[in-house]
Design a protein around this motif. Structure first.
Motif, PDB file in Angstrom:
ATOM      1  N   GLY A 126     -21.459 -59.362 -78.604  1.00 48.22           N
ATOM      2  CA  GLY A 126     -21.535 -59.105 -76.938  1.00 48.22           C
ATOM      3  C   GLY A 126     -20.155 -60.296 -76.402  1.00 48.22           C
ATOM      4  O   GLY A 126     -20.173 -60.709 -75.824  1.00 48.22           O
ATOM      5  N   LEU A 127     -19.072 -59.285 -77.723  1.00 51.74           N
ATOM      6  CA  LEU A 127     -17.723 -60.331 -77.014  1.00 51.74           C
ATOM      7  C   LEU A 127     -17.295 -59.356 -75.990  1.00 51.74           C
ATOM      8  O   LEU A 127     -17.025 -58.882 -75.419  1.00 51.74           O
ATOM      9  N   PRO A 128     -16.055 -60.063 -75.369  1.00 49.48           N
ATOM     10  CA  PRO A 128     -15.314 -59.631 -74.325  1.00 49.48           C
ATOM     11  C   PRO A 128     -14.155 -58.664 -74.887  1.00 49.48           C
ATOM     12  O   PRO A 128     -13.331 -59.413 -75.506  1.00 49.48           O
ATOM     13  N   MET A 129     -14.213 -57.661 -74.406  1.00 52.96           N
ATOM     14  CA  MET A 129     -13.289 -56.675 -75.000  1.00 52.96           C
ATOM     15  C   MET A 129     -12.700 -55.800 -73.602  1.00 52.96           C
ATOM     16  O   MET A 129     -13.239 -55.643 -72.440  1.00 52.96           O
ATOM     17  N   GLY A 130     -11.718 -55.806 -73.414  1.00 52.89           N
ATOM     18  CA  GLY A 130     -10.440 -55.156 -72.405  1.00 52.89           C
ATOM     19  C   GLY A 130     -10.956 -53.642 -73.086  1.00 52.89           C
ATOM     20  O   GLY A 130     -11.043 -52.988 -71.742  1.00 52.89           O
ATOM     21  N   ARG A 131     -11.731 -53.147 -74.002  1.00 53.74           N
ATOM     22  CA  ARG A 131     -12.065 -51.687 -74.066  1.00 53.74           C
ATOM     23  C   ARG A 131     -12.080 -51.287 -75.316  1.00 53.74           C
ATOM     24  O   ARG A 131     -12.547 -52.568 -75.894  1.00 53.74           O
ATOM     25  N   LEU A 132     -13.506 -50.170 -75.297  1.00 50.03           N
ATOM     26  CA  LEU A 132     -14.018 -50.412 -76.842  1.00 50.03           C
ATOM     27  C   LEU A 132     -12.983 -48.872 -77.534  1.00 50.03           C
ATOM     28  O   LEU A 132     -11.694 -48.701 -76.463  1.00 50.03           O
ATOM     29  N   PHE A 133     -13.124 -49.053 -79.161  1.00 48.59           N
ATOM     30  CA  PHE A 133     -12.233 -48.080 -79.484  1.00 48.59           C
ATOM     31  C   PHE A 133     -12.714 -47.168 -80.549  1.00 48.59           C
ATOM     32  O   PHE A 133     -14.029 -47.937 -80.226  1.00 48.59           O
ATOM     33  N   CYS A 134     -12.476 -46.187 -81.256  1.00 46.75           N
ATOM     34  CA  CYS A 134     -12.738 -45.524 -82.564  1.00 46.75           C
ATOM     35  C   CYS A 134     -11.240 -44.792 -82.965  1.00 46.75           C
ATOM     36  O   CYS A 134     -10.607 -45.086 -83.091  1.00 46.75           O
ATOM     37  N   GLY A 135     -12.413 -44.527 -84.187  1.00 42.07           N
ATOM     38  CA  GLY A 135     -11.372 -44.565 -85.375  1.00 42.07           C
ATOM     39  C   GLY A 135     -12.058 -42.909 -85.648  1.00 42.07           C
ATOM     40  O   GLY A 135     -13.037 -42.101 -85.671  1.00 42.07           O
ATOM     41  N   VAL A 136     -10.697 -42.137 -86.046  1.00 44.21           N
ATOM     42  CA  VAL A 136     -10.891 -40.572 -86.473  1.00 44.21           C
ATOM     43  C   VAL A 136      -9.458 -40.462 -87.122  1.00 44.21           C
ATOM     44  O   VAL A 136      -8.991 -41.046 -87.538  1.00 44.21           O
ATOM     45  N   THR A 137     -10.301 -39.348 -87.938  1.00 48.63           N
ATOM     46  CA  THR A 137      -9.463 -38.738 -89.220  1.00 48.63           C
ATOM     47  C   THR A 137      -8.908 -37.870 -89.389  1.00 48.63           C
ATOM     48  O   THR A 137     -10.152 -36.726 -89.341  1.00 48.63           O
ATOM     49  N   CYS A 138      -7.914 -37.350 -89.534  1.00 53.87           N
ATOM     50  CA  CYS A 138      -7.702 -35.531 -89.745  1.00 53.87           C
ATOM     51  C   CYS A 138      -6.984 -35.499 -91.321  1.00 53.87           C
ATOM     52  O   CYS A 138      -6.355 -36.425 -91.736  1.00 53.87           O
ATOM     53  N   ALA A 139      -7.532 -33.719 -92.016  1.00 55.52           N
ATOM     54  CA  ALA A 139      -6.114 -34.105 -93.162  1.00 55.52           C
ATOM     55  C   ALA A 139      -5.996 -32.758 -92.998  1.00 55.52           C
ATOM     56  O   ALA A 139      -6.336 -31.898 -92.041  1.00 55.52           O
TER      57      ALA A 139
END
Length: 217
Positions: A126-139
């Motif tokens: 429940g921490l205050p966040m200005g945005r979400l993020f995700c990780g994507v890996t490409c090879a």
């Protein structure tokens, strides 16, 4: 789930609020790669690490076996920079947060799995966040094909490997870690593929949070 150039995303799975001791926790699974995340805080910060106008964030990545190496330290920095950009840390001045990521199994795309587990755990806390993020890996393989969310074997056979942290607001790149040789055009293609893949991951976040809260209500 298809994405990008000759590539598919592996199946995703996640569960929040798994651990009782942390203030927030989550597991994230991509194919056979699995990471467990725990967030502690806000807590008192050591005077030597105190920042008067915002919170400090410490990230610890624990390998499946043995001690953390230089590789884990580099990944910790990538995760920390991404989380710091997303968290509204000025709301918790002179305090500290600790994010612990435990590698359960690595079958490729481990850093992106760490980022996804971290985001889900921060949400759970429940921490205050200005945005979400995700990780994507490409090879990029020997035939110059882009593989999204590669397995360990595909990573080994690739000539270039890139991981991006993507922002939920406008799909911009918040952090990148690259290895190997590639052209500017290939980098741009990998960013575009990652941005497209991120839409599905953010939808996955929304669905899993919705499922969780519909059970509680």
């Amino acid at each position: 789930m298809e994405s990008g150039v000759g590539s598919v995303l592996r199946e995703y799975g996640s569960e929040q609020n798994l651990l009782s001791k942390p203030d927030g926790s989550a597991s994230f699974i991509q194919g056979d790669t699995s990471v467990l995340a725990g967030v502690y805080g806000p807590a008192e910060v050591k005077v030597s690490k105190e920042i008067y106008d915002r919170a400090t964030l410490e990230v610890v990545i624990q390998p499946k076996v043995g001690m953390a190496s230089v590789r884990e330290r580099a990944r910790e920095q990538c995760v920390r920079e991404t989380c710091e950009a997303a968290l509204l840390s000025t709301l918790h001045p002179r305090s500290s947060f600790t994010l612990v990521l435990q590698e359960v199994h690595d079958d490729g795309s481990l850093l992106s799995c760490c980022l996804n587990a971290a985001c889900m755990a921060l949400m759970d806390a429940g921490l205050p966040m200005g945005r979400l993020f995700c990780g994507v890996t490409c090879a990029i393989d020997a035939e110059s094909q882009i593989i999204t969310d590669p397995t360990a074997q595909q990573e080994k056979e690739s000539r270039a490997l890139m991981t991006f942290a993507i922002d939920s607001k406008d799909c911009s790149v918040m952090m990148s870690l690259t290895k190997g040789s590639f052209s500017v055009k290939e980098l741009q293609q990998c960013i575009a593929v990652s941005q497209k893949a991120s839409e599905r991951i953010f939808q996955f976040y929304r669905d899993s949070v919705q499922r969780r809260y519909s059970k509680i209500l």
